[in-house]
Design an enzyme around this catalytic site. Structure first.
Site, short mmCIF file in Angstrom:
data_model
loop_
_atom_site.label_atom_id
_atom_site.label_comp_id
_atom_site.label_asym_id
_atom_site.label_seq_id
_atom_site.Cartn_x
_atom_site.Cartn_y
_atom_site.Cartn_z
N SER A 101 34.03 38.48 45.00
CA SER A 101 33.68 39.76 44.37
C SER A 101 32.28 39.72 43.76
O SER A 101 31.59 40.75 43.72
CB SER A 101 34.71 40.12 43.31
OG SER A 101 34.75 39.14 42.28
N ASP A 106 36.30 35.82 37.16
CA ASP A 106 35.71 34.51 37.41
C ASP A 106 34.58 34.63 38.43
O ASP A 106 34.33 35.69 39.00
CB ASP A 106 36.76 33.50 37.88
CG ASP A 106 37.48 33.97 39.14
OD1 ASP A 106 36.99 34.92 39.78
OD2 ASP A 106 38.52 33.40 39.48
N ASP A 152 33.23 32.85 41.94
CA ASP A 152 33.47 31.93 43.05
C ASP A 152 32.13 31.39 43.53
O ASP A 152 31.23 32.15 43.88
CB ASP A 152 34.16 32.66 44.21
CG ASP A 152 35.51 33.22 43.80
OD1 ASP A 152 36.32 32.46 43.27
OD2 ASP A 152 35.75 34.43 44.01
N ASP A 162 35.40 28.99 39.89
CA ASP A 162 36.13 28.39 41.01
C ASP A 162 35.08 27.78 41.93
O ASP A 162 34.34 28.50 42.61
CB ASP A 162 36.96 29.43 41.77
CG ASP A 162 38.20 29.85 41.00
OD1 ASP A 162 38.50 29.22 39.97
OD2 ASP A 162 38.87 30.81 41.41
N LYS A 208 40.49 47.94 44.68
CA LYS A 208 40.86 46.74 43.91
C LYS A 208 41.51 47.13 42.58
O LYS A 208 42.51 46.53 42.18
CB LYS A 208 39.61 45.88 43.64
CG LYS A 208 39.14 45.08 44.83
CD LYS A 208 37.97 44.18 44.45
CE LYS A 208 38.35 43.18 43.39
NZ LYS A 208 37.26 42.23 43.09
N TYR A 249 47.87 42.70 43.98
CA TYR A 249 46.61 41.97 44.13
C TYR A 249 46.80 40.53 43.67
O TYR A 249 46.81 40.25 42.48
CB TYR A 249 45.51 42.64 43.30
CG TYR A 249 44.11 42.10 43.55
CD1 TYR A 249 43.20 42.82 44.31
CD2 TYR A 249 43.69 40.89 43.02
CE1 TYR A 249 41.92 42.34 44.55
CE2 TYR A 249 42.42 40.40 43.25
CZ TYR A 249 41.53 41.13 44.00
OH TYR A 249 40.27 40.65 44.24
#
Length: 567
Positions: free
Chosen positions: A110, A121, A123, A175, A237, A246
């Site tokens: 995202s 978070d 990624d 992450d 979303k 989700y």
């Protein structure tokens, strides 16, 4: 009224609806503010410093080992004379610098797509040269993170399908994935994450880790209008999170899958405005013929499997069991929704049908108010399965809950085997206030239970007994991780911190209002009876799944804006 006037009024209506949707999203506080965005940039810089330190330490360690080999070897002779130490040292230092600077940090998910929400978070993929091993990632880097005062809740998961390191850096959840590419590729001034040649010879873990940023980058390239895509995806979303569908780990769809579904609609209707794209999203997927795959382009045929295995149920038996294939566009294309079970597919399809019905029955602001209402999950069922995860510390609880969540698919499968039982997993855990648990960290997870057989009682204790051993055999388990507690509770016994009495009454009123609306809707969702239990993809299909997907897309009743763009 002239056509031009009607068109102008329709355009104005859509603009007003889009503005109202954005107002709802703003009120829900999903947009990160400027301060948070700046902080994210600082966090990424801090992570870059940590990664640089780690890569340099690995390179220096290798450098010392090489020097040790040289010093313990016979003197190297050049032109009949021993090579001078100064020349040898200079060569080693140049080699060290070349190694230490050879890495890349690439965001994805995202954050890369530009649809991240407040508090979400980040990624990130770290790509290192092939002299850095995966063991360095889960050992040396782990040690650096654990000793950093700005890092907390470090949770390495090296055995995950996509090995990952989870931690919190300066208050932001990270992450972190790891990939290895050849030094030659890493040092190339024309390095491109989308270059398929980079995939040659990589291990499976690197292949899966690279897929995230490659998919995000390619998806943005494939959609005809990035702004419309991002706005529509952000709305979908938000809807999916509110409606409880989700979460990849809980058997629903994750960010990549939702992005692909939205991108498909944007490609099919390139001229449509965002509210119309949302309508067509529900209209298209409420009767999609699963397991026909959703694909943005036919990567498999294009590259002819030249480096590694791609998703193809004709050749890979495991792919034949996928219920809701949503295929990533980047090579090697994979199924981004492999965690879907029959039960979660049924929940998603019901939500698609609800979304389409509301778009058809309501107009203006009311349509979007009702569409984005939160799920009535905690008043929908008479009975629930409650799973309690407890640990002595927050760090232990975080690791323990991640492990247990990864096993929920096994529990879903065992429960789905009961004839007449329908299950509905809730896609997140809810933490119990510490004061009520004596300082322990505890979270609760729920599965709605609907049993439609009255000729015999329901007893799921055998399924629970079969599931529990899969959660006990864990090498990282500690004495602070308490045994899992699973029980069946009635709706009236759901704790007040999960849903207060007032919230339950609101849910019931909302449920009744929506039920009255849907009673006017005469296009019920249809899921093939053959899908009641997990089943194989039809082997008798004469066409390839990719061609079949294209034909399925063409069979839908598209809006007037439709101009299908074949890649």
């Amino acid at each position: 009224m002239e056509k031009s006037q009607m068109k102008e009024q329709e355009e104005k209506k859509l603009i007003n609806e889009q503005e109202y949707i954005e107002k709802l999203l703003l009120e829900a506080n999903i947009y990160p503010d400027e301060k948070e965005e700046k902080h994210r940039g600082v966090v990424i810089q801090a992570l870059d410093t940590i990664i640089k330190e780690w890569i340099e330490s690995v390179a220096e360690k290798l450098d010392r080992n090489e020097r040790s080999v040289i010093s313990n070897s016979p003197s190297i002779m050049m032109n009949g004379e021993e090579e001078e130490d100064e020349i040898e040292e200079t060569t080693e230092e140049v080699n060290f610098v070349k190694r230490s600077m050879c890495y890349k940090l690439i965001s994805f998910g995202s954050y890369q797509l530009g649809v991240h929400t407040s508090g979400s978070d980040i990624d990130i993929l770290v790509i290192a040269p092939d002299y850095v091993q995966r063991m360095h990632f889960f050992k040396e880097l782990l040690e650096i993170l654990e000793y950093d005062e700005h890092v907390s809740n470090v949770n390495p998961i090296p055995v995950a399908y996509v090995p990952i390191m989870k931690f919190v850096l300066h208050g932001i959840h990270i992450d972190l994935l790891f990939a290895r590419l050849t030094t030659e590729v890493m040092l190339s001034p024309t390095f491109n994450i989308l270059d398929d040649k980079n995939m040659k010879g990589v291990d499976e873990e690197t292949q899966r880790s690279l897929n995230g940023p490659r998919v995000a980058a390619l998806t943005l390239l494939l959609v005809p209008d990035k702004t419309k895509f991002k706005k529509t995806l952000r709305s979908i979303k938000f809807w999916a999170q509110r409606r409880g569908v989700y979460s990849n780990i809980f058997g629903y769809l994750g960010g990549i899958a939702w992005a692909i579904l939205v991108a498909k609609i944007c490609i099919l209707y390139p001229e449509a405005r965002e509210p119309r794209l949302i309508e067509e999203f529900f209209n298209t997927y409420r009767h999609w013929r699963w397991p026909t795959p959703v694909m943005l382009r036919d990567v498999g045929t294009r590259y002819n499997h030249r480096y590694m295995k791609i998703w193809d149920p004709r050749k890979n038996e495991g792919d034949q069991y996928h219920l809701m294939p949503i295929i990533t566009p980047a090579y090697p294309n994979m199924n981004s929704s492999y965690n879907i079970s029959f039960s979660t597919l049924q929940v998603i399809m019901e939500e698609f049908t609800r979304g389409h019905a509301l778009c058809q029955l309501l107009n203006g602001e009311e349509r979007w108010d009702v569409l984005f209402q939160p799920s009535d999950f905690f008043v929908r069922y008479a009975n629930y399965l409650q799973i309690e995860i407890t640990a002595d510390t927050e760090a232990e609880h975080m690791m323990y809950s991640c492990f247990i969540e990864s096993k929920f698919r096994i529990l879903y499968y065992k429960l789905e085997m009961f004839d007449g039982l329908t299950i509905h997993p809730y896609p997140k855990g809810i933490q119990i206030p510490k004061k009520s648990k004596g300082g322990l960290t505890t979270s609760l997870y729920f599965i709605g239970l609907a049993y439609n057989r009255h000729d015999q009682p329901l007893d799921i204790q055998m399924a629970i007994k079969q599931f529990l051993p899969t959660t006990e055999r864990w090498e990282k388990g500690t004495t602070g991780m308490r045994p899992l507690q699973i029980s069946v509770i009635k709706r009236s016994n759901i704790p007040s911190f999960v849903a207060t009495k007032e919230e339950k009454l609101d849910f019931i009123a909302q449920q009744q209002h929506t039920s009255d609306l849907l009673s006017q809707y005469h296009a019920p969702n249809k899921i093939a009876k053959g899908m009641r239990k997990p089943h194989k993809y039809h082997k008798s299909m004469s066409q390839s799944p990719h061609k079949h997907a294209y034909d399925a897309s063409k069979s839908h009743k598209h809006h007037k804006y439709n101009k299908y763009q074949a890649s």
